[in-house]
Design a protein around this motif. Structure first.
Motif, PDB file in Angstrom:
ATOM      1  N   ILE B 211       0.869  -1.183   0.000  1.00 34.93           N
ATOM      2  CA  ILE B 211       0.000   0.000   0.000  1.00 34.93           C
ATOM      3  C   ILE B 211       0.904   1.231   0.000  1.00 34.93           C
ATOM      4  N   ILE B 212       0.556   2.233  -0.788  1.00 36.40           N
ATOM      5  CA  ILE B 212       1.305   3.492  -0.743  1.00 36.40           C
ATOM      6  C   ILE B 212       0.938   4.202   0.556  1.00 36.40           C
ATOM      7  N   THR B 213       1.939   4.618   1.323  1.00 35.78           N
ATOM      8  CA  THR B 213       1.638   5.343   2.560  1.00 35.78           C
ATOM      9  C   THR B 213       1.936   6.841   2.434  1.00 35.78           C
ATOM     10  N   ALA B 214       2.906   7.202   1.588  1.00 38.15           N
ATOM     11  CA  ALA B 214       3.246   8.624   1.449  1.00 38.15           C
ATOM     12  C   ALA B 214       4.055   8.859   0.181  1.00 38.15           C
ATOM     13  N   VAL B 215       4.135  10.127  -0.197  1.00 27.63           N
ATOM     14  CA  VAL B 215       5.036  10.563  -1.262  1.00 27.63           C
ATOM     15  C   VAL B 215       5.928  11.634  -0.657  1.00 27.63           C
ATOM     16  N   ARG B 216       7.233  11.480  -0.840  1.00 28.95           N
ATOM     17  CA  ARG B 216       8.182  12.398  -0.214  1.00 28.95           C
ATOM     18  C   ARG B 216       8.830  13.294  -1.267  1.00 28.95           C
ATOM     19  N   LEU B 217       8.934  14.569  -0.919  1.00 37.99           N
ATOM     20  CA  LEU B 217       9.612  15.515  -1.797  1.00 37.99           C
ATOM     21  C   LEU B 217      10.880  16.006  -1.123  1.00 37.99           C
ATOM     22  N   GLU B 218      11.937  16.110  -1.910  1.00 36.05           N
ATOM     23  CA  GLU B 218      13.175  16.663  -1.361  1.00 36.05           C
ATOM     24  C   GLU B 218      13.118  18.180  -1.456  1.00 36.05           C
ATOM     25  N   CYS B 219      13.983  18.817  -0.679  1.00 37.09           N
ATOM     26  CA  CYS B 219      14.191  20.247  -0.807  1.00 37.09           C
ATOM     27  C   CYS B 219      14.604  20.504  -2.265  1.00 37.09           C
ATOM     28  N   ASN B 220      14.130  21.587  -2.868  1.00 39.55           N
ATOM     29  CA  ASN B 220      14.489  21.816  -4.276  1.00 39.55           C
ATOM     30  C   ASN B 220      14.741  23.291  -4.544  1.00 39.55           C
ATOM     31  N   HIS B 221      15.316  23.565  -5.707  1.00 40.52           N
ATOM     32  CA  HIS B 221      15.640  24.951  -6.077  1.00 40.52           C
ATOM     33  C   HIS B 221      14.841  25.398  -7.308  1.00 40.52           C
ATOM     34  N   PHE B 222      13.636  24.876  -7.426  1.00 40.82           N
ATOM     35  CA  PHE B 222      12.874  25.149  -8.644  1.00 40.82           C
ATOM     36  C   PHE B 222      11.671  26.063  -8.426  1.00 40.82           C
ATOM     37  N   ALA B 223      11.556  26.659  -7.225  1.00 39.26           N
ATOM     38  CA  ALA B 223      10.345  27.425  -6.940  1.00 39.26           C
ATOM     39  C   ALA B 223      10.225  28.671  -7.825  1.00 39.26           C
ATOM     40  N   ARG B 224      11.347  29.198  -8.326  1.00 37.35           N
ATOM     41  CA  ARG B 224      11.282  30.417  -9.150  1.00 37.35           C
ATOM     42  C   ARG B 224      11.129  30.116 -10.626  1.00 37.35           C
ATOM     43  N   HIS B 225      11.775  29.030 -11.071  1.00 38.49           N
ATOM     44  CA  HIS B 225      11.792  28.759 -12.516  1.00 38.49           C
ATOM     45  C   HIS B 225      11.129  27.421 -12.819  1.00 38.49           C
ATOM     46  N   HIS B 226       9.856  27.491 -13.134  1.00 30.59           N
ATOM     47  CA  HIS B 226       9.120  26.255 -13.413  1.00 30.59           C
ATOM     48  C   HIS B 226       7.929  26.588 -14.290  1.00 30.59           C
ATOM     49  N   SER B 227       7.365  25.585 -14.930  1.00 33.71           N
ATOM     50  CA  SER B 227       6.097  25.775 -15.629  1.00 33.71           C
ATOM     51  C   SER B 227       5.481  24.414 -15.919  1.00 33.71           C
ATOM     52  N   TYR B 228       4.156  24.322 -15.764  1.00 27.85           N
ATOM     53  CA  TYR B 228       3.444  23.115 -16.195  1.00 27.85           C
ATOM     54  C   TYR B 228       2.547  23.514 -17.354  1.00 27.85           C
ATOM     55  N   LEU B 229       2.915  23.053 -18.519  1.00 27.28           N
ATOM     56  CA  LEU B 229       2.182  23.412 -19.744  1.00 27.28           C
ATOM     57  C   LEU B 229       1.430  22.182 -20.227  1.00 27.28           C
ATOM     58  N   LYS B 230       0.110  22.304 -20.298  1.00 24.44           N
ATOM     59  CA  LYS B 230      -0.728  21.162 -20.675  1.00 24.44           C
ATOM     60  C   LYS B 230      -1.503  21.491 -21.938  1.00 24.44           C
ATOM     61  N   LEU B 231      -1.341  20.669 -22.965  1.00 27.82           N
ATOM     62  CA  LEU B 231      -2.049  20.877 -24.230  1.00 27.82           C
ATOM     63  C   LEU B 231      -3.096  19.779 -24.386  1.00 27.82           C
ATOM     64  N   ARG B 232      -4.319  20.198 -24.720  1.00 24.93           N
ATOM     65  CA  ARG B 232      -5.437  19.246 -24.745  1.00 24.93           C
ATOM     66  C   ARG B 232      -6.505  19.717 -25.723  1.00 24.93           C
ATOM     67  N   ASP B 233      -7.482  18.853 -25.968  1.00 24.67           N
ATOM     68  CA  ASP B 233      -8.489  19.165 -26.979  1.00 24.67           C
ATOM     69  C   ASP B 233      -9.451  20.264 -26.546  1.00 24.67           C
ATOM     70  N   ARG B 234      -9.731  20.384 -25.252  1.00 29.67           N
ATOM     71  CA  ARG B 234     -10.494  21.545 -24.776  1.00 29.67           C
ATOM     72  C   ARG B 234      -9.725  22.128 -23.606  1.00 29.67           C
ATOM     73  N   LEU B 235     -10.028  23.353 -23.255  1.00 32.72           N
ATOM     74  CA  LEU B 235      -9.145  24.092 -22.362  1.00 32.72           C
ATOM     75  C   LEU B 235      -9.246  23.705 -20.892  1.00 32.72           C
ATOM     76  N   SER B 236     -10.329  23.031 -20.531  1.00 30.53           N
ATOM     77  CA  SER B 236     -10.484  22.622 -19.129  1.00 30.53           C
ATOM     78  C   SER B 236     -10.940  21.188 -19.079  1.00 30.53           C
ATOM     79  N   TYR B 237     -10.625  20.523 -17.961  1.00 37.88           N
ATOM     80  CA  TYR B 237     -11.275  19.266 -17.651  1.00 37.88           C
ATOM     81  C   TYR B 237     -11.138  18.268 -18.797  1.00 37.88           C
ATOM     82  N   ALA B 238      -9.887  18.108 -19.263  1.00 36.93           N
ATOM     83  CA  ALA B 238      -9.608  17.126 -20.308  1.00 36.93           C
ATOM     84  C   ALA B 238      -8.213  16.590 -20.050  1.00 36.93           C
ATOM     85  N   PHE B 239      -7.977  15.353 -20.489  1.00 33.87           N
ATOM     86  CA  PHE B 239      -6.648  14.777 -20.304  1.00 33.87           C
ATOM     87  C   PHE B 239      -5.677  15.395 -21.308  1.00 33.87           C
ATOM     88  N   ALA B 240      -4.394  15.347 -20.944  1.00 32.74           N
ATOM     89  CA  ALA B 240      -3.375  15.962 -21.794  1.00 32.74           C
ATOM     90  C   ALA B 240      -3.153  15.140 -23.059  1.00 32.74           C
TER      91      ALA B 240
END
Lengths: 173, 338
Positions: B211-240
């Motif tokens: 069973i998955i109990t947790a997901v762990r994130l390490e300290c990171n240096h990406f808080a300033r330079h990041h982007s999540y770009l998702k392209l899909r058939d409609r602009l909301s509520y659709a899979f990428a």
């Protein structure tokens, strides 16, 4: 498994508070909250659209949070508070969002409306949407096949602006 | 939905015992994917183990500056948590790019990792599908395959992993904590999901009874330079069709660390850390980003209907990295891509 065998399967106890009334129930585990509401509870305001979490017609509030009731097994909700459209207001004493939907003619056939209103009530409570653009994005889980989206967004924006005015007045006092 | 037996687990021990007692049992958390698949008769568990009462709903600060996210933390709670919006905004953005507010309230962190593909053939029991029914064939190969994989597919399966959140977790090199009959173990995110190979029925590397109990994130240096770009058939509520989680650590215009994970293109969130490492020390410019995009897509192969994904992915990688470099991440409510 045939239907008779299925009906003979053990039931599970679950206590739910629905629109302020506590219900101690024994139900089969495969009954969704949506089917419990529309069947045994006779609360038919909540609508079954797609039954797959795609249309939002079945949206209700669980402990104040909006969810698709078609994708929740009722037995998993023991001890929670469920609010449906029937629990938000009455024809004589409508919830501000219900009033705004009437004033802005925010529906045509009305089938998606209970889900739209429950979703909008939660959206306002969440407080993440501040612009019309954000209202539209955060209402994207509720489809309207009549296409009343413009008036739905108008109604929600109207209530949001009234709440902001009230908040500013209260802050000033 | 077919009838099943139901166990409400109060502790992790209860849940593991129930899974051990019935190896075909399925764990139920938010239910947004499993219940849907049961209605379509794709999943037919004889037993359900409800883990919603387990104490796995906390987001904990770790001494090293990381974060430990309980498996039952909802997608909404995670996306709006201050530690996530401030330190892991890429993750918050990816979560808000997916599903709807209702689904994000119900869906959990662990469940997001374990969701199944949205391949139309997988969802339709009247068609062959090696993932649903091993050995039955693949309807998508030579069929309708507009949404299918361009990287890492096999002759048995060309399905894609549908998550947005997992694409960000891949870029952030999260660790998945699991617990099972043989104790606890950590699984690096890159090793959690699998490529289809000869066994497309296996989505991940978890073992029976875990069973998955947790997901762990390490300290990171990406808080300033990041982007999540998702392209899909409609602009909301659709899979990428294609999505990109881009993260950069830049100093004086030069790349210190660069991360690119792709969604909608493979059986798992696609990331090539060896390729990324080659670009450290290079200038954070469009030319560099284009070279990395070419490198990441060197092995890409279309299936016919989805050939468009290859040039689309290339452009999306470059655009997302430019957004990240400029410090202007894609906004998920304003869909205009700048």
């Amino acid at each position: 498994m045939d239907i008779a065998t299925a009906h003979a399967q053990p039931k599970t106890r679950v206590a739910l508070t629905i629109n302020g009334h506590r219900h101690d129930l024994e139900i089969h585990p495969w009954v969704t909250l949506l089917d419990l509401l529309r069947g045994p509870m006779q609360l038919n305001g909540t609508k079954k659209g797609c039954d797959h979490g795609q249309c939002g017609a079945c949206t209700v509030l669980i402990d104040g949070e909006r969810i698709n009731s078609c994708l929740k097994l009722a037995v998993t909700l023991d001890g929670t508070n469920v609010t449906t459209i029937e629990g938000l207001g009455t024809p004589d004493e409508m919830h501000p969002v219900q009033k705004a939907f009437v004033e802005h003619d925010a529906y045509q056939c009305g089938y998606c409306t209970p889900g739209q209103i429950c979703s909008a009530v939660a959206l306002l409570r969440e407080g993440y949407a501040r612009s019309r653009e954000e209202i539209r994005e955060m209402m994207s889980g509720n489809l309207c096949r009549c296409g009343a989206y413009t008036n739905i967004a108008d109604a929600i924006q109207d209530v949001m602006e009234q709440e902001v005015k009230v908040g500013m007045r209260e802050a000033a006092e | 939905m077919r009838p099943f037996s139901y166990t409400r687990a109060e502790t992790l021990g209860d849940a593991m015992a129930a899974l051990a007692a019935n190896p075909t049992a399925r764990v139920l958390a938010g239910g947004t994917n499993l219940i849907d698949l049961m209605k379509y008769d794709v999943e037919r568990p004889a037993a359900i183990v409800d883990i919603n009462r387990l104490p796995l709903k906390e987001i904990e600060e770790l001494p090293d500056g990381g974060l430990r996210i309980g498996a039952l933390v909802s997608n909404a709670a995670l996306a709006y948590h201050p530690a996530v919006t401030e330190r892991y905004p890429l993750l918050a953005s990816a979560i808000l790019a997916g599903a709807s507010p209702q689904l994000r309230n119900a869906a959990t962190t662990g469940g997001n990792l374990l969701q199944r593909t949205r391949c139309y053939y997988f969802y339709d029991p009247s068609t062959p599908c090696n993932k649903r029914e091993p050995g039955s064939g693949c309807g998508a190969i030579g069929g309708v395959n507009r949404i299918h994989a361009i990287l890492g597919a096999s002759e048995h399966c060309i399905a894609t992993h549908p998550s947005d959140m997992c694409v960000a977790l891949a870029a952030l090199a999260a660790i998945v904590e699991v617990e099972g009959p043989d104790g606890r173990r950590d699984i690096p995110f890159a090793d959690f999901h699998r490529l289809p190979g000869d066994h497309p029925e296996r989505d991940n590397t978890m073992r029976q009874g875990e069973i998955i109990t947790a997901v762990r994130l390490e300290c990171n240096h990406f808080a300033r330079h990041h982007s999540y770009l998702k392209l899909r058939d409609r602009l909301s509520y659709a899979f990428a069709l294609v999505s990109v989680a881009a993260a950069l650590d830049v100093k004086d215009g030069m790349i210190v660390d660069i991360r690119v994970a792709l969604g909608g293109v493979a059986h798992k969130p696609w990331r090539d850390s060896l390729a990324e490492a080659e670009f450290a020390g290079q200038p954070a410019t469009e030319e560099t980003f284009a070279a990395l995009a070419d490198r990441l897509l060197a092995g890409a192969e279309g299936q016919g209907d989805n050939d468009f994904k290859i040039p689309m992915a290339r452009k999306a990688i470059v655009r997302a990295l430019k957004q990240a470099a400029a410090g202007t991440p894609q906004v998920q409510s304003d869909k205009r891509i700048r």
